[in-house]
Design a protein around this motif. Sequence first.
Motif, PDB file in Angstrom:
ATOM      1  N   ALA A 161       0.829  -1.202   0.000  1.00 10.49           N
ATOM      2  CA  ALA A 161       0.000   0.000   0.000  1.00 10.49           C
ATOM      3  C   ALA A 161       0.865   1.253   0.000  1.00 10.49           C
ATOM      4  N   VAL A 162       1.966   1.202   0.700  1.00  9.64           N
ATOM      5  CA  VAL A 162       2.857   2.365   0.773  1.00  9.64           C
ATOM      6  C   VAL A 162       3.593   2.564  -0.555  1.00  9.64           C
ATOM      7  N   ASP A 163       4.070   1.460  -1.124  1.00  9.55           N
ATOM      8  CA  ASP A 163       4.905   1.560  -2.326  1.00  9.55           C
ATOM      9  C   ASP A 163       4.123   1.489  -3.632  1.00  9.55           C
ATOM     10  N   GLY A 164       2.871   1.045  -3.559  1.00 10.59           N
ATOM     11  CA  GLY A 164       2.133   0.780  -4.790  1.00 10.59           C
ATOM     12  C   GLY A 164       2.421  -0.650  -5.219  1.00 10.59           C
ATOM     13  N   ALA A 165       1.472  -1.270  -5.905  1.00  9.78           N
ATOM     14  CA  ALA A 165       1.654  -2.663  -6.278  1.00  9.78           C
ATOM     15  C   ALA A 165       0.798  -2.983  -7.491  1.00  9.78           C
ATOM     16  N   THR A 166       1.247  -3.978  -8.238  1.00 13.43           N
ATOM     17  CA  THR A 166       0.429  -4.481  -9.331  1.00 13.43           C
ATOM     18  C   THR A 166      -0.188  -5.784  -8.864  1.00 13.43           C
ATOM     19  N   VAL A 167      -1.496  -5.836  -8.835  1.00 11.58           N
ATOM     20  CA  VAL A 167      -2.155  -7.014  -8.289  1.00 11.58           C
ATOM     21  C   VAL A 167      -3.124  -7.597  -9.310  1.00 11.58           C
ATOM     22  N   PRO A 168      -3.237  -8.931  -9.323  1.00 13.76           N
ATOM     23  CA  PRO A 168      -4.217  -9.539 -10.224  1.00 13.76           C
ATOM     24  C   PRO A 168      -5.617  -9.379  -9.643  1.00 13.76           C
ATOM     25  N   LEU A 169      -6.543  -9.058 -10.514  1.00 12.38           N
ATOM     26  CA  LEU A 169      -7.918  -8.837 -10.064  1.00 12.38           C
ATOM     27  C   LEU A 169      -8.812  -9.675 -10.964  1.00 12.38           C
ATOM     28  N   ARG A 170      -9.493 -10.644 -10.364  1.00 12.67           N
ATOM     29  CA  ARG A 170     -10.343 -11.505 -11.175  1.00 12.67           C
ATOM     30  C   ARG A 170     -11.764 -10.970 -11.145  1.00 12.67           C
ATOM     31  N   MET A 171     -12.333 -10.829 -12.319  1.00 10.02           N
ATOM     32  CA  MET A 171     -13.680 -10.270 -12.383  1.00 10.02           C
ATOM     33  C   MET A 171     -14.504 -11.019 -13.398  1.00 10.02           C
ATOM     34  N   SER A 172     -15.778 -11.106 -13.112  1.00 16.24           N
ATOM     35  CA  SER A 172     -16.659 -11.612 -14.156  1.00 16.24           C
ATOM     36  C   SER A 172     -17.523 -10.439 -14.588  1.00 16.24           C
ATOM     37  N   SER A 173     -17.801 -10.379 -15.836  1.00 21.12           N
ATOM     38  CA  SER A 173     -18.627  -9.276 -16.305  1.00 21.12           C
ATOM     39  C   SER A 173     -19.413  -9.732 -17.518  1.00 21.12           C
ATOM     40  N   GLN A 174     -20.275  -8.875 -17.968  1.00 20.28           N
ATOM     41  CA  GLN A 174     -21.071  -9.182 -19.145  1.00 20.28           C
ATOM     42  C   GLN A 174     -20.335  -8.667 -20.370  1.00 20.28           C
ATOM     43  N   ALA A 175     -20.199  -9.522 -21.344  1.00 22.85           N
ATOM     44  CA  ALA A 175     -19.596  -9.100 -22.596  1.00 22.85           C
ATOM     45  C   ALA A 175     -20.565  -9.481 -23.708  1.00 22.85           C
ATOM     46  N   PRO A 176     -20.423  -8.884 -24.877  1.00 16.07           N
ATOM     47  CA  PRO A 176     -21.306  -9.283 -25.964  1.00 16.07           C
ATOM     48  C   PRO A 176     -21.088 -10.754 -26.304  1.00 16.07           C
ATOM     49  N   GLY A 237     -27.992 -11.769 -25.958  1.00 11.80           N
ATOM     50  CA  GLY A 237     -26.920 -10.989 -26.583  1.00 11.80           C
ATOM     51  C   GLY A 237     -25.712 -10.816 -25.680  1.00 11.80           C
ATOM     52  N   ARG A 238     -25.835 -11.312 -24.441  1.00 13.42           N
ATOM     53  CA  ARG A 238     -24.739 -11.118 -23.490  1.00 13.42           C
ATOM     54  C   ARG A 238     -24.111 -12.448 -23.140  1.00 13.42           C
ATOM     55  N   ALA A 239     -22.850 -12.413 -22.829  1.00 13.37           N
ATOM     56  CA  ALA A 239     -22.169 -13.605 -22.381  1.00 13.37           C
ATOM     57  C   ALA A 239     -21.378 -13.243 -21.139  1.00 13.37           C
ATOM     58  N   LYS A 240     -21.269 -14.203 -20.245  1.00 11.40           N
ATOM     59  CA  LYS A 240     -20.460 -13.964 -19.049  1.00 11.40           C
ATOM     60  C   LYS A 240     -18.999 -14.092 -19.443  1.00 11.40           C
ATOM     61  N   SER A 241     -18.234 -13.171 -18.985  1.00 13.07           N
ATOM     62  CA  SER A 241     -16.838 -13.235 -19.320  1.00 13.07           C
ATOM     63  C   SER A 241     -16.040 -13.078 -18.040  1.00 13.07           C
ATOM     64  N   ALA A 242     -15.168 -14.038 -17.801  1.00 12.99           N
ATOM     65  CA  ALA A 242     -14.315 -13.953 -16.611  1.00 12.99           C
ATOM     66  C   ALA A 242     -12.931 -13.538 -17.068  1.00 12.99           C
ATOM     67  N   ARG A 243     -12.348 -12.688 -16.298  1.00 16.65           N
ATOM     68  CA  ARG A 243     -11.067 -12.165 -16.745  1.00 16.65           C
ATOM     69  C   ARG A 243     -10.236 -11.744 -15.554  1.00 16.65           C
ATOM     70  N   THR A 244      -8.963 -11.999 -15.634  1.00 16.44           N
ATOM     71  CA  THR A 244      -8.076 -11.504 -14.593  1.00 16.44           C
ATOM     72  C   THR A 244      -7.262 -10.357 -15.163  1.00 16.44           C
ATOM     73  N   MET A 245      -7.410  -9.229 -14.544  1.00 15.40           N
ATOM     74  CA  MET A 245      -6.666  -8.056 -14.998  1.00 15.40           C
ATOM     75  C   MET A 245      -5.543  -7.787 -14.032  1.00 15.40           C
ATOM     76  N   GLN A 246      -4.437  -7.311 -14.544  1.00 16.57           N
ATOM     77  CA  GLN A 246      -3.377  -6.834 -13.663  1.00 16.57           C
ATOM     78  C   GLN A 246      -3.655  -5.362 -13.391  1.00 16.57           C
ATOM     79  N   VAL A 247      -3.965  -5.049 -12.177  1.00 15.17           N
ATOM     80  CA  VAL A 247      -4.313  -3.670 -11.846  1.00 15.17           C
ATOM     81  C   VAL A 247      -3.191  -3.049 -11.037  1.00 15.17           C
ATOM     82  N   ARG A 248      -2.769  -1.894 -11.491  1.00 15.73           N
ATOM     83  CA  ARG A 248      -1.703  -1.183 -10.784  1.00 15.73           C
ATOM     84  C   ARG A 248      -2.343  -0.287  -9.727  1.00 15.73           C
ATOM     85  N   ILE A 249      -2.092  -0.602  -8.479  1.00 14.57           N
ATOM     86  CA  ILE A 249      -2.587   0.237  -7.381  1.00 14.57           C
ATOM     87  C   ILE A 249      -1.492   1.260  -7.072  1.00 14.57           C
TER      88      ILE A 249
END
Length: 397
Positions: A161-176, A237-249
């Motif tokens: 938290a002090v230095d900042g970090a890149t963390v994987p974030l898994r999310m599911s969302s709606q995609a076409p 028209g929607r599909a569930k899409s799971a994805r892991t993003m690398q998020v830079r905090i």
Amino acid sequence: MSTKDFVEKDYYKVLGVPKDATDAEVKKAYRKLAREYHPDANKGDAKAEERFKEISEANDVLGDPKKRKEYDEARALFGSGGFRAGPGGAGGNFNFDLGDLFGGAPGGGQTAGAGGFGGGGGGGLGDVFGGLFNRGGAGTRVQPRRGQDIESEVTLSFTEAVDGATVPLRMSSQAPCKACSGTGDKNGTPRVCPTCVGTGQVSRGSGGGFSLTDPCVDCKGRGLIAQDPCDVCKGSGRAKSARTMQVRIPAGVSDGQRIRLRGKGSPGERGGPAGDLYVVVHVDAHPVFGRKGDNLTVTVPVTFPEAALGGEVKVPTLGGPPVTLKLPAGTPNGRTMRARGKGAVRKDGTRGDLLVTVEVSVPTDLGADAQDALEAYRKATAGEDPRAELFQAAKGA
Ligand SMILES: [Zn+2]
Ligand SMILES: [Zn+2]
């Protein structure tokens, strides 16, 4: 490799191939250039070496279909430079480049399942529906719809938290839905919903001089009805899409802070913008250091002689070498001193301070010499009453 690299470096240009070059064409271009600029063939030529590195780097990405896809997506998303996270929601205000936030995503290849996050999907749909309704026309306008916001959480260590970090974030969302390009129709030709005439909304009079709108039940708010529903998405028209993003905090986030990543939520419909992604950050406590805004805190035990006579005290810092603090003679217990620039990183890159609180430690097992010395000290100070003032004050009140 950062997204910044991805946006700034034009690997297609480096290899001299068009954006739609086939894998074979990429390979061929790479081989030709690699031969030409190979260090063995250009001994001592620093420029050629540099170029060779560039070529290899470009081939690493474009030569790997998965990385190439991510590279193309990153450039499509960030290339315009128009993406900038705005002020945050409830948690706090953060403004930073998305380029910083999504470090490393392409290299690691974290995409799980169907991609289609954000950007591309919305635009594609816009095209599909734009064409459809320009033809069908008759004054009916289908409004673009913004994608949903997504909320996610992440837990960081104190240091991260002090230095900042890149963390994987898994999310599911709606995609076409891929099978029907998000139209919900097997043949890609849905018709306009007759109930809401394509608006996706029906108004309901409230009697109070204004009307409320509800999502249309017949088309579930899409404004479209499949003539021949797609088998994969059952017409949604929607599909569930799971994805892991690398998020830079970014450096300096605090516990409970909510970070907003604009345009990283669910994709929009009919050309509407993507929703936002909110990340709530939790920060684990540190056994030694605490946090007060930009400043870090630490409590350091000192001996009575150090406090009374003054002295130099070594103090640990977070992730750096210890600093030496000069205690003046007569430093009271609980005094807080400041080690400048040894705190948390601020948004502008400078650092806060380390607030050092001294705590006089009382020894519990004294050696004979120490005991004698303390007895002598007691005798020498027998005339002093540290509680005289206390009793005076107690009487006065
Ligand atoms: Zn409808
Ligand atoms: Zn479908």
